[in-house]
Design a protein around this motif. Structure first.
Motif, PDB file in Angstrom:
ATOM      1  N   THR A  49      -3.066   6.827   9.200  1.00 33.96           N
ATOM      2  CA  THR A  49      -4.177   6.336  10.058  1.00 33.96           C
ATOM      3  C   THR A  49      -5.279   7.303  10.357  1.00 33.96           C
ATOM      4  N   GLY A  50      -6.164   7.293  11.428  1.00 35.60           N
ATOM      5  CA  GLY A  50      -6.955   8.333  12.057  1.00 35.60           C
ATOM      6  C   GLY A  50      -8.207   8.554  11.070  1.00 35.60           C
ATOM      7  N   ALA A  51      -8.290   9.652  10.351  1.00 32.47           N
ATOM      8  CA  ALA A  51      -9.442   9.961   9.270  1.00 32.47           C
ATOM      9  C   ALA A  51      -9.008  10.708   8.501  1.00 32.47           C
ATOM     10  N   VAL A  52      -9.644  10.444   7.222  1.00 30.58           N
ATOM     11  CA  VAL A  52      -9.464  11.230   5.861  1.00 30.58           C
ATOM     12  C   VAL A  52     -10.863  12.033   5.575  1.00 30.58           C
ATOM     13  N   ILE A  53     -10.932  13.294   5.267  1.00 32.10           N
ATOM     14  CA  ILE A  53     -12.288  13.733   4.934  1.00 32.10           C
ATOM     15  C   ILE A  53     -12.081  14.470   3.773  1.00 32.10           C
ATOM     16  N   CYS A  54     -12.840  14.366   2.838  1.00 34.38           N
ATOM     17  CA  CYS A  54     -12.998  15.190   1.589  1.00 34.38           C
ATOM     18  C   CYS A  54     -14.262  16.051   1.487  1.00 34.38           C
ATOM     19  N   SER A  55     -14.184  17.396   1.348  1.00 36.88           N
ATOM     20  CA  SER A  55     -15.219  18.283   1.360  1.00 36.88           C
ATOM     21  C   SER A  55     -15.571  18.532   0.327  1.00 36.88           C
ATOM     22  N   ILE A  56     -16.906  18.689  -0.319  1.00 34.21           N
ATOM     23  CA  ILE A  56     -17.239  18.858  -1.593  1.00 34.21           C
ATOM     24  C   ILE A  56     -18.139  20.120  -1.608  1.00 34.21           C
ATOM     25  N   GLY A  57     -17.972  21.028  -2.200  1.00 36.02           N
ATOM     26  CA  GLY A  57     -18.829  22.019  -2.335  1.00 36.02           C
ATOM     27  C   GLY A  57     -18.993  22.839  -3.458  1.00 36.02           C
ATOM     28  N   ASN A  81      -2.394  -7.149   8.159  1.00 32.65           N
ATOM     29  CA  ASN A  81      -1.311  -7.461   9.154  1.00 32.65           C
ATOM     30  C   ASN A  81      -0.198  -6.558   8.902  1.00 32.65           C
ATOM     31  N   ALA A  82      -0.202  -5.648   7.955  1.00 31.47           N
ATOM     32  CA  ALA A  82       1.077  -4.870   7.329  1.00 31.47           C
ATOM     33  C   ALA A  82       1.267  -3.737   8.717  1.00 31.47           C
ATOM     34  N   PRO A  83       2.445  -3.385   8.903  1.00 39.03           N
ATOM     35  CA  PRO A  83       2.742  -2.340   9.904  1.00 39.03           C
ATOM     36  C   PRO A  83       2.415  -0.882   9.382  1.00 39.03           C
ATOM     37  N   HIS A  84       1.143  -0.600   8.933  1.00 39.49           N
ATOM     38  CA  HIS A  84       0.877   0.779   8.644  1.00 39.49           C
ATOM     39  C   HIS A  84      -0.612   0.806   8.424  1.00 39.49           C
ATOM     40  N   GLY A  85      -1.041   2.031   8.343  1.00 40.83           N
ATOM     41  CA  GLY A  85      -2.657   2.311   8.333  1.00 40.83           C
ATOM     42  C   GLY A  85      -3.422   1.746   7.003  1.00 40.83           C
ATOM     43  N   SER A  86      -4.588   1.817   6.743  1.00 37.26           N
ATOM     44  CA  SER A  86      -5.295   1.708   5.893  1.00 37.26           C
ATOM     45  C   SER A  86      -6.021   2.620   4.971  1.00 37.26           C
ATOM     46  N   LEU A  87      -5.618   3.714   5.334  1.00 38.01           N
ATOM     47  CA  LEU A  87      -6.176   5.068   4.328  1.00 38.01           C
ATOM     48  C   LEU A  87      -5.040   5.409   3.493  1.00 38.01           C
ATOM     49  N   ILE A 104     -12.240   6.364   7.773  1.00 40.27           N
ATOM     50  CA  ILE A 104     -11.734   6.185   8.945  1.00 40.27           C
ATOM     51  C   ILE A 104     -10.890   4.928   9.069  1.00 40.27           C
ATOM     52  N   ASP A 105      -9.747   4.884   9.978  1.00 38.61           N
ATOM     53  CA  ASP A 105      -8.988   3.686   9.885  1.00 38.61           C
ATOM     54  C   ASP A 105      -9.679   2.804  10.850  1.00 38.61           C
ATOM     55  N   PRO A 106      -9.393   1.503  10.783  1.00 37.28           N
ATOM     56  CA  PRO A 106      -9.954   0.650  11.864  1.00 37.28           C
ATOM     57  C   PRO A 106      -9.254   0.854  13.078  1.00 37.28           C
ATOM     58  N   THR A 107      -8.180   1.384  13.188  1.00 38.90           N
ATOM     59  CA  THR A 107      -7.438   1.316  14.599  1.00 38.90           C
ATOM     60  C   THR A 107      -7.846   2.511  15.287  1.00 38.90           C
ATOM     61  N   LEU A 161       0.923  -1.067  -0.052  1.00 40.25           N
ATOM     62  CA  LEU A 161      -0.050   0.079   0.178  1.00 40.25           C
ATOM     63  C   LEU A 161       0.750   1.231  -0.024  1.00 40.25           C
ATOM     64  N   PRO A 162       2.006   1.269   0.641  1.00 42.64           N
ATOM     65  CA  PRO A 162       2.772   2.557   0.663  1.00 42.64           C
ATOM     66  C   PRO A 162       3.168   3.182  -0.688  1.00 42.64           C
TER      67      PRO A 162
END
Length: 423
Positions: free
Chosen positions: A199-207, A185-191, A153-156, A61-62
């Motif tokens: 990790t954490g959250a990714v947000i896309c704002s559309i306007g 199982n990889a040592p990084h996030g899913s986003l 949102i990342d599962p962690t 993924l990276p």
């Protein structure tokens, strides 16, 4: 964080809306990238790139976004890893790919759009008792340019429900569609964000001239009457009433079972849920009106045979209305078709693109055949390009508030719809 510039808007305003999509099932990520690049072609810069990758590619993924960005151009890049992906090939065929290597890439050119994207840590959030402005400043998103949001949102991540509530609080008029990415199982996030994995959250704002219309299909049908909660301790329902009659939840359910077929009673053993009524409250100049309600479907997580109580996976209180719900394939099909048709009939313009975030429990496991939700979407909108992922939890609104769901298909239909107050 991406920034919005008037020059970007002027450039986009002179172009034509377009949605270019690609889907690959090549076994290696490098092969999949070459495949989607070949399908998409090397053209001008898009406004938004949505990338959904199977967790089969987790270890690589990276390298995914850097590889794509060498060949393709977009102002914003975001996406997630899923237990499966939804995608549309260059020839227009759409599919759900489950439990197999897959990569879905969509490039959107949106004239007149105001788009911003951010990656945020969810470890420490603003206080929900504070001001909406505090949440807006924390997110870095401009409420004046925010009609809709894609929330991944990342599962962690921690504080997921508080994050969803906080974004509703800060941006109450914005439709929010998204989901929780799938673990690996990889040592990084899913986003996926810009050129990295986070990790954490990714947000896309559309306007601007564009918005997402939400369609949330929870996949259940009600059984039995609507009950009122009379007694409850935390999330354990002790007593329900139906008119003048009061009884334990288990006793109420036993009366319902007596009127069901043998097949339905068998389904109750593994597909029973509880719907909790939510009212859509809208503030008018003179009063607070109930502008329609809906049942938010929640898991039943326990039964006490001694007192007939049931535990539900949500907060409940006396006076709430509830109704038992049965999850099944036919109910899921009928509900999704009805909601999608209603959305298309009530909207002015046809959608350019459909974002589909579906539960891992749907797909072939629910419908008994591949492409269940995709085929429902194509029944109503035959040429709609669509992309998305199978999630660990889906995010979408019910009765005016955004919730985290399970077993749900959450659609975001992207439409060009200039605001009525636009000059």
């Amino acid at each position: 964080m991406g920034t919005f510039s008037p020059l970007d808007w002027f450039r986009a305003a002179t172009s034509t809306p377009s949605c270019r999509s690609a889907l690959s099932t090549r076994p290696s990520m490098e092969e999949a990238v070459r495949d989607v690049v070949s399908q998409l072609g090397r053209r001008g810069e898009a406004d938004l790139a949505l990338v959904f990758a199977s967790t089969a590619y987790a270890s690589d993924l990276p390298r995914l976004l850097p590889l794509l960005r060498r060949e393709l151009s977009s102002r914003h890049w975001l996406g997630a890893a899923g237990g499966g992906v939804v995608g549309t090939r260059a020839d227009g065929t759409a599919a759900e790919i489950e439990q197999a290597p897959s990569l879905s890439v969509t490039l959107l050119s949106l004239p007149g759009a105001a788009i911003d994207s951010v990656a945020l840590s969810t470890t420490s959030l603003p206080d929900l008792d504070g001001s909406a402005q505090t949440w807006q400043e924390w997110s870095g998103l401009n409420p004046q340019h925010c009609r809709s949001q894609i929330l991944l949102i990342d599962p962690t991540s921690s504080n997921i429900n508080d994050l969803i509530s906080g974004m509703d609080y800060a941006f109450p008029g914005a439709e929010k569609i998204g989901g929780i990415a799938c673990p690996h199982n990889a040592p990084h996030g899913s986003l996926l964000f810009d050129d990295r994995v986070v990790t954490g959250a990714v947000i896309c704002s559309i306007g601007g001239d564009w918005r997402l219309d939400s369609v949330v299909a929870q996949g259940c049908r009600p059984i039995g009457p609507v009950f009122a909660i009379e007694q409850v301790q935390r999330n354990v329902v002790l007593e329900l009433s139906d008119g003048e009659r009061r009884d334990t939840p288990v006793a109420c359910l036993q009366r319902i079972l007596a009127d069901l077929s043998e097949e339905e009673r068998d389904q109750v053993r593994h597909s029973l849920f509880l719907g909790i009524e939510r009212r859509n409250l809208q503030l008018t100049p003179n009063r607070l009106d109930a502008a329609g309600g809906a049942f938010l479907v929640r898991n039943l997580i326990g039964v006490d045979p001694n007192n007939g109580a049931v535990a539900v996976a949500d907060r409940v209180r006396p006076g709430m209305n509830v109704q038992f719900q049965l999850r099944e394939a036919d109910a899921s099909r009928n509900e999704a078709l009805s909601l999608l048709r209603s959305s298309t009939e009530s909207a002015g313009s046809a959608p350019l693109f459909g974002l589909l975030m579906a539960c891992l429990g749907r797909g072939q496991g629910l419908f008994g055949q591949p492409d269940g939700d995709v085929n429902l979407g194509r029944t109503v909108m035959p040429d709609l390009p669509m992309a998305g992922a199978f999630c660990n939890g889906e995010i979408g609104p019910v009765a005016g508030s955004t919730h985290l769901h399970g077993y749900t298909a959450c659609w975001g239909l992207l439409r060009q719809d200039p605001p009525s107050n636009a000059d």
